[in-house]
Design a protein around this motif. Structure first.
Motif, PDB file in Angstrom:
ATOM      1  N   ALA A   1       0.852  -1.190   0.000  1.00 30.65           N
ATOM      2  CA  ALA A   1       0.000   0.000   0.000  1.00 30.65           C
ATOM      3  C   ALA A   1       0.887   1.239   0.000  1.00 30.65           C
ATOM      4  O   ALA A   1       2.127   1.148   0.140  1.00 30.65           O
ATOM      5  N   VAL A   2       0.263   2.400  -0.161  1.00 27.27           N
ATOM      6  CA  VAL A   2       0.997   3.671  -0.147  1.00 27.27           C
ATOM      7  C   VAL A   2       0.478   4.543   0.991  1.00 27.27           C
ATOM      8  O   VAL A   2      -0.653   4.393   1.451  1.00 27.27           O
ATOM      9  N   THR A   3       1.340   5.434   1.434  1.00 26.53           N
ATOM     10  CA  THR A   3       0.977   6.435   2.445  1.00 26.53           C
ATOM     11  C   THR A   3       1.864   7.649   2.242  1.00 26.53           C
ATOM     12  O   THR A   3       3.006   7.530   1.773  1.00 26.53           O
ATOM     13  N   THR A   4       1.337   8.809   2.580  1.00 28.31           N
ATOM     14  CA  THR A   4       2.137  10.024   2.425  1.00 28.31           C
ATOM     15  C   THR A   4       3.109  10.230   3.575  1.00 28.31           C
ATOM     16  O   THR A   4       4.004  11.075   3.485  1.00 28.31           O
ATOM     17  N   ARG A   5       2.945   9.445   4.644  1.00 29.66           N
ATOM     18  CA  ARG A   5       3.908   9.545   5.750  1.00 29.66           C
ATOM     19  C   ARG A   5       3.861   8.263   6.559  1.00 29.66           C
ATOM     20  O   ARG A   5       2.784   7.791   6.942  1.00 29.66           O
ATOM     21  N   LEU A   6       5.036   7.703   6.821  1.00 26.31           N
ATOM     22  CA  LEU A   6       5.129   6.449   7.548  1.00 26.31           C
ATOM     23  C   LEU A   6       4.887   6.657   9.045  1.00 26.31           C
ATOM     24  O   LEU A   6       5.105   7.757   9.572  1.00 26.31           O
ATOM     25  N   PRO A   7       4.464   5.607   9.739  1.00 25.69           N
ATOM     26  CA  PRO A   7       4.396   5.690  11.209  1.00 25.69           C
ATOM     27  C   PRO A   7       5.783   5.937  11.799  1.00 25.69           C
ATOM     28  O   PRO A   7       6.808   5.744  11.152  1.00 25.69           O
TER      29      PRO A   7
ATOM     30  N   PHE B   1      -6.004   7.833  -0.610  1.00 25.22           N
ATOM     31  CA  PHE B   1      -5.038   8.364  -1.560  1.00 25.22           C
ATOM     32  C   PHE B   1      -5.700   8.616  -2.912  1.00 25.22           C
ATOM     33  O   PHE B   1      -5.337   9.555  -3.629  1.00 25.22           O
ATOM     34  N   ASN B   2      -6.701   7.823  -3.247  1.00 22.68           N
ATOM     35  CA  ASN B   2      -7.400   7.992  -4.529  1.00 22.68           C
ATOM     36  C   ASN B   2      -8.208   9.275  -4.576  1.00 22.68           C
ATOM     37  O   ASN B   2      -8.593   9.729  -5.653  1.00 22.68           O
ATOM     38  N   GLN B   3      -8.494   9.862  -3.408  1.00 20.73           N
ATOM     39  CA  GLN B   3      -9.235  11.122  -3.376  1.00 20.73           C
ATOM     40  C   GLN B   3      -8.354  12.316  -3.025  1.00 20.73           C
ATOM     41  O   GLN B   3      -8.791  13.460  -3.165  1.00 20.73           O
ATOM     42  N   ASP B   4      -7.141  12.068  -2.562  1.00 22.14           N
ATOM     43  CA  ASP B   4      -6.264  13.156  -2.121  1.00 22.14           C
ATOM     44  C   ASP B   4      -4.814  12.722  -2.345  1.00 22.14           C
ATOM     45  O   ASP B   4      -4.081  12.434  -1.404  1.00 22.14           O
ATOM     46  N   SER B   5      -4.391  12.713  -3.595  1.00 17.78           N
ATOM     47  CA  SER B   5      -3.115  12.095  -3.966  1.00 17.78           C
ATOM     48  C   SER B   5      -1.960  13.082  -3.880  1.00 17.78           C
ATOM     49  O   SER B   5      -2.136  14.284  -3.670  1.00 17.78           O
ATOM     50  N   ASP B   6      -0.739  12.542  -4.087  1.00 13.54           N
ATOM     51  CA  ASP B   6       0.480  13.349  -4.051  1.00 13.54           C
ATOM     52  C   ASP B   6       1.522  12.643  -4.915  1.00 13.54           C
ATOM     53  O   ASP B   6       1.410  11.446  -5.174  1.00 13.54           O
ATOM     54  N   ASP B   7       2.552  13.400  -5.363  1.00 11.90           N
ATOM     55  CA  ASP B   7       3.599  12.763  -6.162  1.00 11.90           C
ATOM     56  C   ASP B   7       4.796  12.347  -5.302  1.00 11.90           C
ATOM     57  O   ASP B   7       5.783  11.840  -5.801  1.00 11.90           O
ATOM     58  N   TYR B   8       4.747  12.585  -4.001  1.00 15.94           N
ATOM     59  CA  TYR B   8       5.715  12.060  -3.040  1.00 15.94           C
ATOM     60  C   TYR B   8       4.960  11.150  -2.078  1.00 15.94           C
ATOM     61  O   TYR B   8       4.018  11.582  -1.425  1.00 15.94           O
ATOM     62  N   PHE B   9       5.361   9.898  -1.971  1.00 16.84           N
ATOM     63  CA  PHE B   9       4.692   8.988  -1.049  1.00 16.84           C
ATOM     64  C   PHE B   9       5.623   7.833  -0.708  1.00 16.84           C
ATOM     65  O   PHE B   9       6.669   7.643  -1.340  1.00 16.84           O
TER      66      PHE B   9
END
Length: 881
Positions: free
Chosen positions: A572-578, A695-703
């Motif tokens: 999966a993807v996330t914009t910031r890791l735990p 992420f599909n509703q609020d994406s970013d090019d850094y993840f």
């Protein structure tokens, strides 16, 4: 003229010792003969006159020694004492090696830690007049030091009256085009006057010019010295070359000095002016900058704080929606840079200093024993004419020999310890401690080493000197002087052992508290399963992936490719890791609730549909995201339990609507799930309320990509990078890490682990030295009381009573040392409060364990001499005495 005569007389003595002795003997003979002639003229016989003249002049050898000392300032005596000291140390190699090793150990630990203290806390920052530089930031309830918004920064700069210069900076990441492909590099964006404010001048080229941070200015960049060397081979023609960053050319206009660093940013390869504002910087409510300023002459930090606070209050009234509750925080730049590490370095340095102190106490103890064993020798030398000063000089010389050897070995060992400790610091942490990269034996460190050596010489010389000054040398020639001298030494040595044991308790308690704190830190609830998780950061070029649909498609392609790898269960993807720190926040408002302009600040993360399942987070109520939660579907949101408890006490949040402060229609999202608290911040930080959007509703090019695997996750890391580059070679990747590595190398865990290891090592050595010191005192006490013990046993004393006699003495010393150490430990633990997590300074289990450990060790150390005492044969003891 007299001074010149004196000088040449001394020089003549040093160059012509034999001639001096011959002339001196001839002159003394002449005066004796003259005096004998006087006595003989008075009626004495020639033989009686010669004896009378000799008695009047005194000891020939002593007079010659005094004459040499008067002429040579004792240089010859020092040389003699040095040779004699070396012979004595060679005759007693066990004593010499033990003393030197103890000194080496203490000096090496103390000197190595002092070098860190010097680099971090004493060495000035590499800026012009750094004491006038301040860090300028906003503040609120959640963040005592928070980012500035771009518009607030410009208003502060325009309205302030306390700074000569005021500039801003923010961290940035760039994609650099290289012959081997696109690579992500660390950087920073700054206002044009940033380096001028710091007082830093490039070693090649020039600084940014005024106006180069405007959108219409050509793109320029400054590079670090390390980047110039590593990427460009230190080329002298680097100025004017072009670097393509994020697909856009930028001209390199200068190279920063080798010693330049800006620790608040960490590593930065490329520095660029803030030109094109991003979406955040166009809104007053979005904060992503920090300020740095230079105080005007005569202006204090408190005055600057008051001025900026008044401006913040003015802006709060003017812009209540975005600036409500926003204050100001002004702090010396040096304090902001080293504020977090100052208590850590001081605690470790104090531990090393205590170890050095206990080593010095032990060596002093050894010297006292040696002084007692040589007291008859000293008495004989005194009877032969040696003055007390001459005898003290002998002890000073022997101490000097020991300290010189210990200091030389200590400095060499300290250098190795420094290099080792530096290599043990993870690279990502060292990026934020750049002042340690130039760690070396500076003049301050060498001066400190000289001071330590001087103090050691004084300490080692003082005890025997006091012993000589407090005893009757004539009594030492008789047997009767032995018992009294032994009693004096036992009392003094016992006091030293109590000090040793107390210091050992302090170090043991400190190590125990830090170890328990580290254990609590590693066993804190994470809210997810960190095992078998591999991660990699992805940076997509903005020119190719600027649209949301392009970003979401890229994320889908990467996840699908990762899932196809052998052994992968899910990804999966996330914009910031735990465990990456609280931050990336947003302000929320709940639809239908009263609102008074407050800022409800919460962590914000954009995650893929399989994110919670991949990290094995627990859903408390509701549902996870699905692929159907896309731009065409209803905007949804998942909240954590902390947010539910704070903002929805006693009610069900499912179905509630959350938006931004203005409840803009595009910001409204329906709560579809409540997930268990995931530790987004550092291990020691509290759990913050958090919102998760698809992420599909609020994406970013850094993840970041997170992968759960059934095999060893470390082995999968190279495949993660390869898989991303197969999708698009122009995508940058960095930091392929396992989640276990992220946790283990997080700042909190690293600091706790390092402190526990270092202080634990100091404590173990202190325990060993303390127990050895106690053994030495008790063993010497037994040797001095052999006659007494023999008399007791001859009169019918049982072995058990002898054991009791010796162990009682050792037990009293141990109790005194432990009691004093425990009291000092509580005070010391209060000082190290910032290092402790989940442990109080008076933690009863730790203090009890330390007392029991030291008590047991002391009992074992005391049992050996007690057994020897109980085995004394009364007849042999009395005969020997």
């Amino acid at each position: 003229m007299n001074a010149f005569n004196s000088f040449f007389r001394k020089l003549g003595f040093l160059l012509g010792r034999r001639k001096f002795d011959s002339d001196l003997e001839e002159e003394m003979r002449f005066h004796r003969e003259q005096q004998a002639a006087v006595f003989q003229s008075g009626g004495m016989s020639p033989e009686a006159a010669q004896h009378a003249a000799r008695r009047q002049f005194g000891n020939d050898t002593r007079m010659q020694e005094q004459s040499r000392e008067a002429v040579s300032f004792g240089v010859e005596s020092i040389l003699q004492d040095s040779r004699f000291a070396l012979r004595q140390l060679r005759k007693n190699p066990g004593f010499a090696i033990t003393a030197v090793l103890m000194l080496t150990l203490g000096i090496a630990a103390c000197l190595a830690l002092f070098s860190f203290v010097d680099a971090a806390l004493i060495k000035p920052l590499p800026y012009s007049d750094p004491t006038r530089l301040v860090d300028v930031a906003e503040s609120n309830v959640a963040f005592p030091r928070s980012n500035l918004s771009w518009e607030d920064y410009h208003d502060w700069k325009k309205l302030q009256k306390v700074f000569t210069d005021f500039d801003a900076w923010t961290g940035a990441g760039f994609l650099l085009n290289t012959p081997s492909g696109v690579q992500p590099v660390m950087g920073a964006r700054v206002s044009a006057g940033f380096f001028h404010t710091l007082g830093v001048t490039p070693i090649l080229g020039r600084d940014f010019r005024p106006g180069e941070d405007s959108p219409s200015a050509p793109r320029t960049a400054l590079i670090s010295w390390a980047t110039w060397q590593q990427r460009y081979g230190g080329r002298s023609d680097i100025v004017g070359q072009v670097a393509t960053l994020d697909g856009t050319p930028a001209t390199i206009v200068g190279v920063l000095p080798r010693d330049f660093h800006f620790a608040l940013r960490g590593r930065a390869d490329f520095w660029m002016p803030v030109q094109e504002l991003n979406g955040c910087e166009k809104r007053r409510s979005c904060h992503n900058l920090f300020g740095v300023a230079r105080l005007k002459d005569g202006v204090t930090v408190a005055t600057a704080q008051a001025d900026m606070q008044s401006i913040a209050a003015q802006l709060e009234k003017q812009f209540p929606d975005s600036n409500k509750g926003q204050g100001a925080a002004v702090k010396l730049l040096s304090d902001q840079i080293v504020g977090d590490v100052r208590p850590i370095f001081l605690v470790l340095f104090c531990g090393a200093a205590l170890l050095l102190l206990i080593a010095c106490v032990n060596v002093s103890n050894l010297l006292l024993v040696r002084a007692e064993n040589r007291r008859r020798e000293m008495a004989v030398r005194g009877a032969l004419g040696a003055s007390r000063g001459r005898l003290v000089l002998q002890w000073v010389t022997e101490s000097l020999m020991l300290v010189l050897a210990g200091s030389a070995l200590g400095i060499l060992t300290a250098y190795g310890v420094m290099r080792l400790l530096l290599r043990l610091i993870p690279a990502d942490i060292l990026d934020y401690l750049p002042y340690l990269q130039s760690l070396s034996f500076s003049p301050r460190v060498l001066g400190f080493a000289a001071l330590v050596a001087l103090l050691a010489i004084v300490i080692f010389s003082a005890a025997p000197a006091l012993r000589l000054s407090s005893t009757d040398l004539r009594a030492d020639l008789s047997e009767g002087g032995r018992s009294a001298a032994g009693t004096v030494w036992r009392r003094f040595g016992s006091n030293l052992v109590v000090v040793e044991l107390a210091i050992a308790v302090v170090l043991l308690a400190g190590a125990g508290l830090i170890a328990r704190s580290f254990y609590h830190l590693l066993h804190v609830s994470l809210g997810f399963a960190p095992d078998h998780l591999a991660t990699v950061e992805v940076a997509a070029p903005d020119k190719s992936y600027s649209k949301p649909e392009q970003q979401t498609q890229l994320a889908r392609d990467i996840v699908a490719a990762m899932n196809a790898l052998p052994g992968v269960q899910s990804s999966a993807v996330t914009t910031r890791l735990p465990i990456s720190g609280n931050g990336n926040t947003t302000w929320i408002r709940i639809q239908g609730r009263p609102y008074n302009g407050e800022h409800n600040e919460v962590n914000e993360r954009q995650v893929g549909s399989q994110y919670f399942g991949t990290i094995k987070a627990r859903m408390i109520r509701g549902r996870f995201f699905t692929e159907a939660d896309n731009s065409a579907g209803q905007p949804v949101i998942i909240i954590n339990q902390a947010l539910a408890k704070k903002y929805f006490p006693g009610e069900d949040p499912i179905g509630k609507v959350i938006g931004n402060n203005g409840l803009d229609p595009k910001s409204l999202r329906h709560v579809v799930g409540i997930v268990d608290d995931i530790r987004e911040g550092e291990l020691q930080e509290e759990i913050w309320p958090a919102v998760y959007t698809p992420f599909n509703q609020d994406s970013d090019d850094y993840f970041d990509v997170v992968v759960r695997t059934t095999q060893a996750e470390q082995a999968l890391l190279p495949d993660l990078v390869t898989t991303v580059h197969k999708i698009d070679p122009n995508i940058g990747t960095r930091d392929p890490l396992t989640m276990a590595q992220i946790i283990r190398n997080s700042p909190a865990a690293y600091i706790q682990r390092s402190a526990a290891c270092l202080v634990g090592g100091f404590a173990a050595l202190a325990l060993l030295l303390g127990v050895v010191g106690l053994y030495g005192v008790i063993a010497y006490s037994v040797s001095q009381r052999t006659r007494e013990i023999g008399v007791r046993m001859a009169l019918g004393a049982q072995r058990s009573s002898v054991y009791q006699l010796i162990l009682k003495e050792a037990g009293l010393l141990t109790v005194l040392g432990v009691a004093a150490g425990l009291a000092c430990s509580i005070a010391a633990a209060t000082f190290m409060g910032k290092l402790l997590f989940g442990v109080r300074s008076w933690d009863l289990p730790t203090l009890t364990s330390v007392a029991l450990l030291l008590g047991l060790s002391a009992l074992i150390a005391s049992f050996i001499p007690a057994r020897r005492a109980a085995s004394v044969n009364p007849v042999e003891a009395l005969r020997a005495e």
